[in-house]
Every structure is written in structure tokens, then in C-alpha cells.
Scaffold this motif. Structure first.
Motif, PDB file in Angstrom:
ATOM      1  N   ASN A  94       0.829  -1.201   0.000  1.00  0.00           N
ATOM      2  CA  ASN A  94       0.000   0.000   0.000  1.00  0.00           C
ATOM      3  C   ASN A  94       0.866   1.255   0.000  1.00  0.00           C
ATOM      4  O   ASN A  94       0.544   2.239  -0.659  1.00  0.00           O
ATOM      5  N   ARG A 107      -0.388   0.960  -3.550  1.00  0.00           N
ATOM      6  CA  ARG A 107      -1.809   0.761  -3.866  1.00  0.00           C
ATOM      7  C   ARG A 107      -2.703   1.745  -3.122  1.00  0.00           C
ATOM      8  O   ARG A 107      -3.886   1.828  -3.396  1.00  0.00           O
ATOM      9  N   GLY A 113      -3.596  -5.020  -0.850  1.00  0.00           N
ATOM     10  CA  GLY A 113      -2.236  -5.314  -1.242  1.00  0.00           C
ATOM     11  C   GLY A 113      -1.989  -6.808  -1.423  1.00  0.00           C
ATOM     12  O   GLY A 113      -2.884  -7.636  -1.230  1.00  0.00           O
ATOM     13  N   ILE A 125      -3.117  -3.099   6.066  1.00  0.00           N
ATOM     14  CA  ILE A 125      -2.395  -2.174   5.188  1.00  0.00           C
ATOM     15  C   ILE A 125      -0.941  -2.623   5.209  1.00  0.00           C
ATOM     16  O   ILE A 125      -0.376  -2.878   6.281  1.00  0.00           O
TER      17      ILE A 125
END
Length: 193
Positions: A94, A107, A113, A125
Motif C-alpha cells: 500500500n 496501492r 495489497g 495495510i
């Protein structure tokens, strides 16, 4: 990130924790957007439901970078490896942290992810420090950038105020995030093994 913005993020975090303030998305530190590091178009479309309760910290185990120019090239290299060689829809993480003290958008907050395998990608995350941290620690400016990113995630409502930090090795059989970085993240207030 300016001191004023850092203090505002911390104040918002404290107020959010006590239910006094609304989410604020304007006070994030120096996040380099994909367009600025000239990222390739993403083919990823699996959305995350936010806020997330977990953050998985890894390292790329590749070359470090310590200037905006070298980090721009390094994040491009990581994306080219993930998309071109591995055939993934985008860079796995991310966000990526450079030794230049900047955060590079991968991302982003709301796309799942490919950073941790198993069931962890959909519930976390992924943040990766660019470099290999088996025998050395990232510089303080990179560690501060990661902490600012986490405060930003809470302020934006992307991370739960009581989120947990995990090392990559806590959720998958790997040496990531490296011994030295792993020692450091275990001292962070939100770390849980």
C-alpha cells in the motif's frame, strides 16, 4: 511533514480516540503520489473495507535509497519486478518508505495489497521499507515517515485508532522486515506479536 501538521495529526488522533473530532484527511505528511514517481497503471480492483485493524511492516530486501531521485527509481524497480516479473496487478504494498524520509504511494489506502499472504492481505495495510534491514536499521527520518503515515491513516479513518502493527514475519514464514527493523517495530506502541 511540518511540525504543525504532525501536531495536528496527533491532536486529531487523540480526539478521534475519544470520539470528539471528525475524520480529517488533509493532514498527511509527505506522501509521494503515484503520478509523481511515474508509476505504471494499476490493474488492481479489489477494494479494502476501511478502517483496517492491522498494519503489516516489511522490507523490500533490495537496495536502499536515500535521496528522492534514488527512491523514485527504487519504487519503480519494485513495481516493475512485481508487475513484470511476478505478473501481479501492481506493486504489492500500500505504501513504501524511503530512507529519504518520504512515503511513496503504492496501492494506497483502499486497494488490497499482496504483501502478506494468507488472510492478511484483506485485513491489513502493507507498509514496506525500501532496503534490507537484517544488519542495519533504517535511518530515523524513515522511521518518522512511517509513524506519520500511521497517524495519517488514523486521521483519515483508514486505520482503526486501536490498530495493531505486525512484522511481516509475524504473519508469514519470512525474514522480513529484517532483524534490525523488527527489533525497532517491536517497541512501537501499537505492535502486537
Amino acid at each position: 511533514m511540518s511540525l504543525r501538521c504532525a501536531l495536528l495529526a496527533w491532536a486529531l488522533f487523540t480526539l478521534l480516540r475519544h470520539g470528539v473530532a471528525q475524520k480529517d484527511s488533509d493532514c498527511c505528511g509527505p506522501i509521494v503520489p503515484r503520478r509523481e514517481w511515474r508509476g505504471l497503471a494499476s490493474n488492481c480492483d479489489r477494494k479494502l473495507s476501511l478502517p483496517k485493524s492491522y498494519v503489516v511492516v516489511s522490507h523490500t530486501a533490495g537496495s536502499p535509497c536515500d535521496t528522492p531521485d534514488s527512491c523514485l527509481k527504487q519504487v519503480q524497480n519494485v513495481q516493475n519486478f512485481h508487475k513484470g516479473t511476478l505478473g501481479w496487478c501492481d506493486v504489492a504494498y500500500n505504501f513504501l518508505i524511503g530512507e529519504d524520509g518520504l512515503v511513496y504511494e503504492g496501492r494506497g489506502w483502499d486497494i488490497q495489497g499482496a504483501h502478506a499472504g494468507g488472510g492478511w492481505n484483506s485485513k491489513s495495510i502493507g507498509i514496506s521499507f525500501m532496503g534490507n534491514y537484517m544488519d542495519r536499521a533504517p535511518p530515523q527520518r524513515a522511521l518518522r515517515a512511517a509513524q506519520s503515515l500511521l497517524a495519517c491513516g488514523v486521521a483519515r479513518g483508514a486505520l482503526s485508532p486501536n490498530y495493531e502493527v505486525k512484522g511481516h514475519r509475524d504473519v508469514q514464514d519470512t525474514l522480513s522486515p529484517g532483524d534490525r527493523l523488527y527489533d525497532i517495530i517491536q517497541t512501537w506502541p501499537h505492535y502486537q506479536d
